[in-house]
Design a protein around this motif. Structure first.
Motif, PDB file in Angstrom:
ATOM      1  N   MET A 262       1.181  -1.160  -0.029  1.00  0.00           N
ATOM      2  CA  MET A 262      -0.106   0.090  -0.585  1.00  0.00           C
ATOM      3  C   MET A 262       0.736   1.295  -0.138  1.00  0.00           C
ATOM      4  SD  MET A 262      -2.931  -1.239   2.992  1.00  0.00           S
ATOM      5  CE  MET A 262      -1.879  -1.716   4.105  1.00  0.00           C
ATOM      6  N   SER A 263       1.911   1.252   0.356  1.00  0.00           N
ATOM      7  CA  SER A 263       3.215   2.396   0.155  1.00  0.00           C
ATOM      8  C   SER A 263       2.976   2.755  -1.280  1.00  0.00           C
ATOM      9  CB  SER A 263       4.038   2.103   0.957  1.00  0.00           C
ATOM     10  OG  SER A 263       5.127   1.437   0.434  1.00  0.00           O
ATOM     11  N   GLU A 264       4.035   3.753  -1.121  1.00  0.00           N
ATOM     12  CA  GLU A 264       4.426   4.111  -2.422  1.00  0.00           C
ATOM     13  C   GLU A 264       5.474   3.459  -3.506  1.00  0.00           C
ATOM     14  OE1 GLU A 264       3.700   8.868  -3.516  1.00  0.00           O
ATOM     15  OE2 GLU A 264       2.521   8.487  -2.088  1.00  0.00           O
ATOM     16  N   GLY A 265       5.966   4.216  -4.025  1.00  0.00           N
ATOM     17  CA  GLY A 265       7.061   3.549  -4.738  1.00  0.00           C
ATOM     18  C   GLY A 265       7.705   1.587  -4.395  1.00  0.00           C
ATOM     19  N   ARG A 266       6.330   1.057  -4.119  1.00  0.00           N
ATOM     20  CA  ARG A 266       5.706  -0.118  -3.937  1.00  0.00           C
ATOM     21  C   ARG A 266       6.685  -1.412  -4.807  1.00  0.00           C
ATOM     22  NH1 ARG A 266       1.002   0.952  -5.953  1.00  0.00           N
ATOM     23  NH2 ARG A 266      -0.145  -1.052  -7.431  1.00  0.00           N
TER      24      ARG A 266
END
Lengths: 625, 215
Positions: A432-436
């Motif tokens: 769910m995080s960015e730049g995953r």
């Protein structure tokens, strides 16, 4: 003489008598008058009288003359008198005249002077008008001037801006002067105006520098923004003000930050951020949220400060200033975050911190995109990422430090399942995080590489079949775990290829075992060998022997599971199991087919070949599948 | 099996084998990353690398298994021979013992792979000319006798590394063109990928190879 006179008288008389006689007396008035006169004294016509007449007349004439003489004397005297008077008069007139003449000459000069003066006066009046107009147009009015100079308190009022405008206007108007040929004047005025302008800006600058920190004071906002608008014409002053502003705001925001950390809001509401330092996630969130808000507020203040300015690089100025303003908070923030990162904690906790830092770095860097704050946040993010990976690595290594023997059921050891649970946990957050993508690949790498090595180490100590089953079970577990997430294709591909290799091994082991169990080895060797004659005559290929084999085959067909190696049953994945089973049975079927064809082949001289085989290869295949 | 940006027509499976410390992992790293890995740890079990190359205008994905040279992993690594279309057999030109073991490696390879597997002999560390222990001629003769392709390479400088992998691929591609290689056989080490490869299930419908029974 007398006689002459008498004679003359006689003559005149005679003439007169002649004339009287000759002339008509009645018409001669003179004669009449003479007669009338005569009649007055010649009263009697006597000899005497006639003798005397003459003398009488002469006497009479004499008296008359005497009378005339005396009268004339009188007249003459009068005239003399008059004459004297007139002479006097003339004299005084002459005098007057000369005086007049004199005056006249004198007056002429005066007049001339007067007229000159008058002309001059006219000129002066005109000039005065011009000068006044000029002054009005090209000089500051005293009111303005006093505003420009400022009172003792050096207060700045909004009027100063109109004064500055006026100064500028005058400065601009000087062009007109220039065009009309008054260069010197124009230049002088321009210089003067420039001086005024400088003085005014200087005052503005001092004032603004002192007051800019109070940009959030609504009373001053208008003045300050106006002042900034003026000051932007003088980049040096403008920058000084901005510098001063930045310094003030920097110390203010730093103080505020420290206060928010240690003291909290007024009367402890909100509570100081450090109160919750024991919960690192909340602690970091609170700090970053505070900073995010503060930077946003600072940006707004800056924008207010410069809202009227129109410089081209305004955004650049704002960005640079913000960077300077935020410099102060970097150190306290860095100290605290690094302390949290350096304290050993769960990899998953660290990973949430990484994500927090990333998120707020993005938010804050949207506002301040350069400078120490950006560097610090980047550094903190990098450090936290590093700390996270190191922690994860340590966590993985500590779990795998002992090479456990796989359990009897060849299921993955607890360390493996345990680590996969950790991996799943972190990947779910990462998902769910960015730049995953990079994250997930890195995390998977950190866990999977040592894990696979450990599994290989464990498996290397087992016999081939056990090894293959254990590896397959582990890899199946890993595959199931990773296949839930994106970006794992590379890893999955690898696991799949590794699984395939192990399935090959197992198939080969299973096929060998089947061949051995069915005693098919010799039969297969004979079948491959083309050099012999009829098969039925070769030892070991007798129908009885074949029947023996076929019985076993029938048994196998009815109990296919029983024929499988014990280890195959330990495979977790039924797919793996089916695949091994199918492929090893396929091997068997192939041999069966070959044998079937060979037996049916008349060349091999089997009697009643159809009796030997109960089932065609196709029938058998159906049973197996 | 890759949802990557590349479309490719074939997957070729390679294995790299040879004694411990001859530089197998470094060769792979040099080939996939174009970098020399100075402190390369011992490989445990197998490592894996991929790269997409082009042969005769066809995009080919090389799926390379780098095996552990240590004896204790032999059981694990043997599993990977079976699916290999190319085998890179590596020795160290500065250590004769690694050369001497080649025949046993070759026997293993011949036993565990199928006949069409292309075997390429690589004499690694050719940058260390001063410490040479095996002459080029000797190795060349050995290769010729056993029908192997041969090159001396250096994983450190990158010399001939690319060539070794590409030549192997060309040879395999040639076999496919000639029909010598059966694409449907699981053991061929070659998979044909129609246009876009999707994610296949774990066990694909590979057909068992009859040669399995040779054991």
């Amino acid at each position: 003489m007398e006689s002459n006179k008498d004679k003359e008288k006689e003559h005149v008389l005679s003439k007169r008598l002649n004339k009287i006689i000759q002339a008509r007396i009645e018409n001669d008035e003179e004669t009449i008058n003479a007669f009338k006169q005569l009649s007055t004294f010649y009263t009697e016509n006597s000899l005497q009288a006639r003798r005397n007449l003459r003398s009488q007349i002469e006497k009479r004439s004499l008296s008359i003359n005497k009378q005339i003489l005396s009268s004339f004397l009188e007249v003459k005297n009068s005239f003399d008198c008059i004459y004297n008077d007139i002479a006097d008069m003339s004299k005084s007139i002459q005098d007057m005249e000369s005086r007049l003449q004199n005056t006249k000459t004198q007056t002429k000069q005066l007049l001339q002077q007067t007229s000159i003066l008058q002309n001059e006066r006219d000129k002066n009046v005109k000039q005065q008008k011009i000068v006044n107009a000029l002054l009005e147009k090209y000089q500051l009015s005293p009111d303005y001037f006093s505003i420009l100079q400022g009172g003792k308190e050096q207060l700045i009022t909004p009027e100063i801006f109109s004064v500055i405008d006026r100064v500028q206007e005058i400065h601009n108007d000087c062009k007109v002067l220039m065009q009309s040929g008054l260069q010197t004047l124009a230049l002088d005025i321009m210089e003067q105006m420039t001086l005024y302008q400088e003085a005014a800006l200087e005052r503005l600058y001092r004032w603004t520098q002192n007051h800019c920190r109070n940009i959030d004071n609504t009373d001053l906002t208008d003045l300050i923004t106006q002042a900034m608008l003026r000051l932007q014409e003088r980049p040096v002053l403008f920058n000084y003000v901005i510098d001063e502003y930045c310094i003030c705001r920097r110390s203010k925001i730093t103080d505020d930050f420290i206060n928010a950390l240690t003291r909290g809001g007024p009367s402890g509401n909100p509570a100081p951020i450090e109160m919750r330092a024991h919960d690192s996630q909340i602690y970091i969130t609170d700090m970053l949220v505070w900073l995010n808000k503060a930077t946003a507020a600072e940006k707004q203040n800056l924008c207010t400060l410069l809202k009227l300015c129109t410089k081209n690089d305004l955004n650049e100025t704002i960005a640079n200033s913000l960077a300077v303003i935020c410099e102060g908070v970097c150190q306290p923030l860095k100290m605290r975050v690094e302390k949290i990162i350096s304290v050993p904690s769960q990899a998953s906790v660290l990973y949430s911190i990484v994500n927090l830092l990333r998120y707020y770095k993005k938010c804050i860097c949207k506002i301040v995109n350069r400078g120490l704050i950006q560097e610090t946040l980047q550094q903190l993010q990098d450090n936290s990422e590093k700390a996270f990976l190191t922690t994860l690595q340590t966590q993985v290594d500590s779990k795998l430090v002992r090479v456990e023997a796989p359990p009897r059921d060849l299921s993955p050891t607890s360390a493996v399942t345990n680590l996969l649970a950790v991996l799943r946990d972190i990947l779910s957050t990462a998902n769910m995080s960015e730049g995953r993508e990079t994250d997930m690949v890195k995390i998977a790498q950190t866990v999977m590489v040592p894990l696979l090595r450990a599994v290989n180490e464990q498996a290397a100590r087992l016999p081939p079949t056990d090894m293959a089953v254990y590896m397959l079970n582990c890899m199946y577990e890993m595959y199931t775990c990773l296949s839930l997430y994106e970006f794992m294709d590379e890893r999955l591909e690898r696991l799949e290829a590794q699984s395939d290799a192990q399935i090959d091994t197992l198939t080969s082991e299973q096929a060998s075992s089947l061949v051995a169990n069915l005693n098919l080895g010799p039969i297969y060797t004979i079948l491959q060998d083309q050099s012999h004659g009829a098969l039925s005559e070769v030892p070991g290929m007798e129908p009885s022997n074949l029947r023996n084999f076929l019985e076993k085959m029938d048994y196998l067909a009815s109990h296919p599971d029983g024929a499988l190696l014990q280890q195959i049953h330990l495979l977790t994945s039924s797919k793996h199991k089916k695949s091994v089973q199918k492929r090893s049975f396929d091997v068997l079927l192939a041999i069966y087919k070959q044998l079937y064809q060979a037996v049916l082949d008349p060349v091999n001289k089997y009697e009643n070949p159809h009796v030997i085989f109960h089932k065609t290869p196709d029938e058998l295949e159906k049973i197996f599948s | 099996m890759s949802a990557g940006p590349y479309n490719y027509s074939y997957i070729f499976k390679y294995i790299i084998i040879g004694d411990m410390g001859v530089g197998k992992s470094c060769l792979l790293h040099q080939f996939t990353e174009k970098k020399f890995m100075a402190d390369c740890p011992h490989t445990i079990g197998v490592e894996f690398g991929t790269r997409i190359i082009e042969v005769s205008g066809q995009k080919i994905k090389l799926q390379i298994w780098d095996t552990a040279g240590q004896e204790r992993f032999r059981a694990v690594t043997r599993s990977y021979y079976r699916g290999a279309a190319g085998a890179l057999m590596v020795y160290d030109i500065t250590r004769r013992s690694t050369y001497n073991h080649l025949s046993s490696w070759l026997t293993d390879t011949r036993n565990l792979t199928n006949p069409s597997t292309v075997i390429f002999l690589i004499g690694n560390k050719c940058d260390l000319e001063g410490q040479r222990d095996v002459t080029y001629e000797e190795a060349s003769k050995f290769a010729e006798e056993n029908g192997l392709m041969f090159v001396e390479a250096s994983a450190k400088t990158g010399d001939n590394v690319e060539e070794a992998f590409l030549e192997t691929a060309k040879k395999i591609y040639q076999s496919i063109q000639d029909g010598r290689l059966d694409l449907n056989a699981a053991e061929s080490g070659v998979q044909h990928k129609p246009s876009q490869p999707g994610r296949n299930p774990l066990s694909n419908d590979q057909q068992a190879n009859k040669d399995n029974c040779a054991c």
